[in-house]
Motif scaffolding. Structure first.
Motif, PDB file in Angstrom:
ATOM      1  N   UNK A 120       0.847  -1.179   0.000  1.00  0.00           N
ATOM      2  CA  UNK A 120       0.000   0.000   0.000  1.00  0.00           C
ATOM      3  C   UNK A 120       0.881   1.228   0.000  1.00  0.00           C
ATOM      4  N   UNK A 121       0.276   2.346  -0.320  1.00  0.00           N
ATOM      5  CA  UNK A 121       1.013   3.593  -0.248  1.00  0.00           C
ATOM      6  C   UNK A 121       0.068   4.687   0.202  1.00  0.00           C
ATOM      7  N   UNK A 122       0.655   5.675   0.808  1.00  0.00           N
ATOM      8  CA  UNK A 122      -0.106   6.806   1.310  1.00  0.00           C
ATOM      9  C   UNK A 122       0.382   8.050   0.583  1.00  0.00           C
ATOM     10  N   UNK A 123      -0.404   8.527  -0.377  1.00  0.00           N
ATOM     11  CA  UNK A 123       0.018   9.713  -1.119  1.00  0.00           C
ATOM     12  C   UNK A 123      -0.374  10.990  -0.381  1.00  0.00           C
ATOM     13  N   UNK A 124       0.285  11.255   0.717  1.00  0.00           N
ATOM     14  CA  UNK A 124      -0.031  12.447   1.499  1.00  0.00           C
ATOM     15  C   UNK A 124       0.301  13.722   0.755  1.00  0.00           C
ATOM     16  N   UNK A 125      -0.042  14.831   1.340  1.00  0.00           N
ATOM     17  CA  UNK A 125       0.200  16.121   0.707  1.00  0.00           C
ATOM     18  C   UNK A 125       1.693  16.421   0.637  1.00  0.00           C
ATOM     19  N   UNK A 126       2.420  16.137   1.702  1.00  0.00           N
ATOM     20  CA  UNK A 126       3.832  16.501   1.760  1.00  0.00           C
ATOM     21  C   UNK A 126       4.769  15.311   1.646  1.00  0.00           C
ATOM     22  N   UNK A 127       4.314  14.131   2.010  1.00  0.00           N
ATOM     23  CA  UNK A 127       5.208  12.971   1.976  1.00  0.00           C
ATOM     24  C   UNK A 127       4.462  11.766   1.442  1.00  0.00           C
ATOM     25  N   UNK A 128       5.223  10.805   0.929  1.00  0.00           N
ATOM     26  CA  UNK A 128       4.674   9.574   0.385  1.00  0.00           C
ATOM     27  C   UNK A 128       5.215   8.412   1.215  1.00  0.00           C
ATOM     28  N   UNK A 129       4.315   7.552   1.673  1.00  0.00           N
ATOM     29  CA  UNK A 129       4.711   6.354   2.412  1.00  0.00           C
ATOM     30  C   UNK A 129       4.376   5.140   1.559  1.00  0.00           C
ATOM     31  N   UNK A 130       5.343   4.250   1.407  1.00  0.00           N
ATOM     32  CA  UNK A 130       5.160   3.045   0.589  1.00  0.00           C
ATOM     33  C   UNK A 130       5.532   1.839   1.425  1.00  0.00           C
ATOM     34  N   UNK A 131       4.666   0.839   1.401  1.00  0.00           N
ATOM     35  CA  UNK A 131       4.896  -0.422   2.100  1.00  0.00           C
ATOM     36  C   UNK A 131       4.632  -1.531   1.082  1.00  0.00           C
ATOM     37  N   UNK A 132       5.678  -2.301   0.724  1.00  0.00           N
ATOM     38  CA  UNK A 132       5.516  -3.344  -0.293  1.00  0.00           C
ATOM     39  C   UNK A 132       6.192  -4.627   0.145  1.00  0.00           C
ATOM     40  N   UNK A 133       5.557  -5.737  -0.214  1.00  0.00           N
ATOM     41  CA  UNK A 133       6.101  -7.073   0.015  1.00  0.00           C
ATOM     42  C   UNK A 133       6.316  -7.719  -1.345  1.00  0.00           C
ATOM     43  N   UNK A 134       7.570  -8.053  -1.647  1.00  0.00           N
ATOM     44  CA  UNK A 134       7.933  -8.675  -2.919  1.00  0.00           C
ATOM     45  C   UNK A 134       8.296 -10.138  -2.682  1.00  0.00           C
ATOM     46  N   UNK A 135       7.915 -10.990  -3.632  1.00  0.00           N
ATOM     47  CA  UNK A 135       8.258 -12.414  -3.578  1.00  0.00           C
ATOM     48  C   UNK A 135       8.545 -12.916  -4.983  1.00  0.00           C
ATOM     49  N   UNK A 136       9.334 -13.980  -5.044  1.00  0.00           N
ATOM     50  CA  UNK A 136       9.493 -14.741  -6.270  1.00  0.00           C
ATOM     51  C   UNK A 136       8.474 -15.865  -6.200  1.00  0.00           C
ATOM     52  N   UNK A 137       7.618 -15.974  -7.201  1.00  0.00           N
ATOM     53  CA  UNK A 137       6.528 -16.940  -7.142  1.00  0.00           C
ATOM     54  C   UNK A 137       7.003 -18.383  -7.321  1.00  0.00           C
ATOM     55  N   UNK A 138       8.210 -18.572  -7.880  1.00  0.00           N
ATOM     56  CA  UNK A 138       8.733 -19.920  -8.080  1.00  0.00           C
ATOM     57  C   UNK A 138       9.589 -20.405  -6.914  1.00  0.00           C
ATOM     58  N   UNK A 139      10.234 -19.490  -6.221  1.00  0.00           N
ATOM     59  CA  UNK A 139      11.158 -19.852  -5.137  1.00  0.00           C
ATOM     60  C   UNK A 139      10.887 -18.931  -3.945  1.00  0.00           C
ATOM     61  N   UNK A 140      10.359 -19.485  -2.890  1.00  0.00           N
ATOM     62  CA  UNK A 140       9.962 -18.675  -1.731  1.00  0.00           C
ATOM     63  C   UNK A 140      11.137 -18.189  -0.883  1.00  0.00           C
ATOM     64  N   UNK A 141      12.362 -18.548  -1.267  1.00  0.00           N
ATOM     65  CA  UNK A 141      13.512 -18.090  -0.486  1.00  0.00           C
ATOM     66  C   UNK A 141      13.894 -16.649  -0.811  1.00  0.00           C
ATOM     67  N   UNK A 142      13.315 -16.071  -1.852  1.00  0.00           N
ATOM     68  CA  UNK A 142      13.575 -14.683  -2.199  1.00  0.00           C
ATOM     69  C   UNK A 142      12.486 -13.808  -1.585  1.00  0.00           C
ATOM     70  N   UNK A 143      12.898 -12.919  -0.676  1.00  0.00           N
ATOM     71  CA  UNK A 143      11.947 -12.082   0.054  1.00  0.00           C
ATOM     72  C   UNK A 143      12.501 -10.662   0.136  1.00  0.00           C
TER      73      UNK A 143
END
Length: 117
Positions: free
Chosen positions: A69-92
């Motif tokens: 998710x992200x918060x597009x505030x007026x003065x600042x932007x907050x980004x929270x993301x979870x990335x994964x490799x769908x074939x190999x769960x050891x990549x986080x």
């Protein structure tokens, strides 16, 4: 206070607010930050999908956003993301960043098998 002082104070505050709003980092700035902070190559403008930089002869590893998710505030932007490799769960890569005045600051990170620069 005289009217001139109030006018100059108001003009200064308004100028500061406009500059801060203009310099709020965009999602393209986030993609550039990702490429400069991690050994990755973003495949779209907001870095929802990226490829890990690998040595020649190795098969590329693709990572995708599974949640975020992200918060597009007026003065600042907050980004929270979870990335994964769908074939190999050891990549986080789970990151939480805040952007202000054109720069991003890492607030929280969980990382496995993804290299930082």
């Amino acid at each position: 206070m005289p009217k001139r002082t109030w006018f100059l104070l108001s003009l200064s505050i308004l100028t500061f607010v406009i500059v801060v709003i203009i310099l709020k980092p965009s999602e393209t700035d986030y993609a550039k930050w990702m490429e400069s902070s991690y050994q990755v190559h973003c495949l779209d403008y907001n870095c929802d999908t990226f490829q890990l930089d690998v040595k020649e002869g190795e098969e590329p590893v693709m990572m995708q956003t599974i949640s975020g998710n992200f918060s597009p505030g007026i003065f600042m932007r907050k980004i929270n993301r979870d990335y994964r490799n769908l074939d190999d769960s050891s990549y986080v890569l789970d990151i939480e960043v805040e952007g202000f005045l054109g720069k991003f600051k890492l607030k929280n990170e969980e990382i496995k098998n993804v290299l930082r620069k």
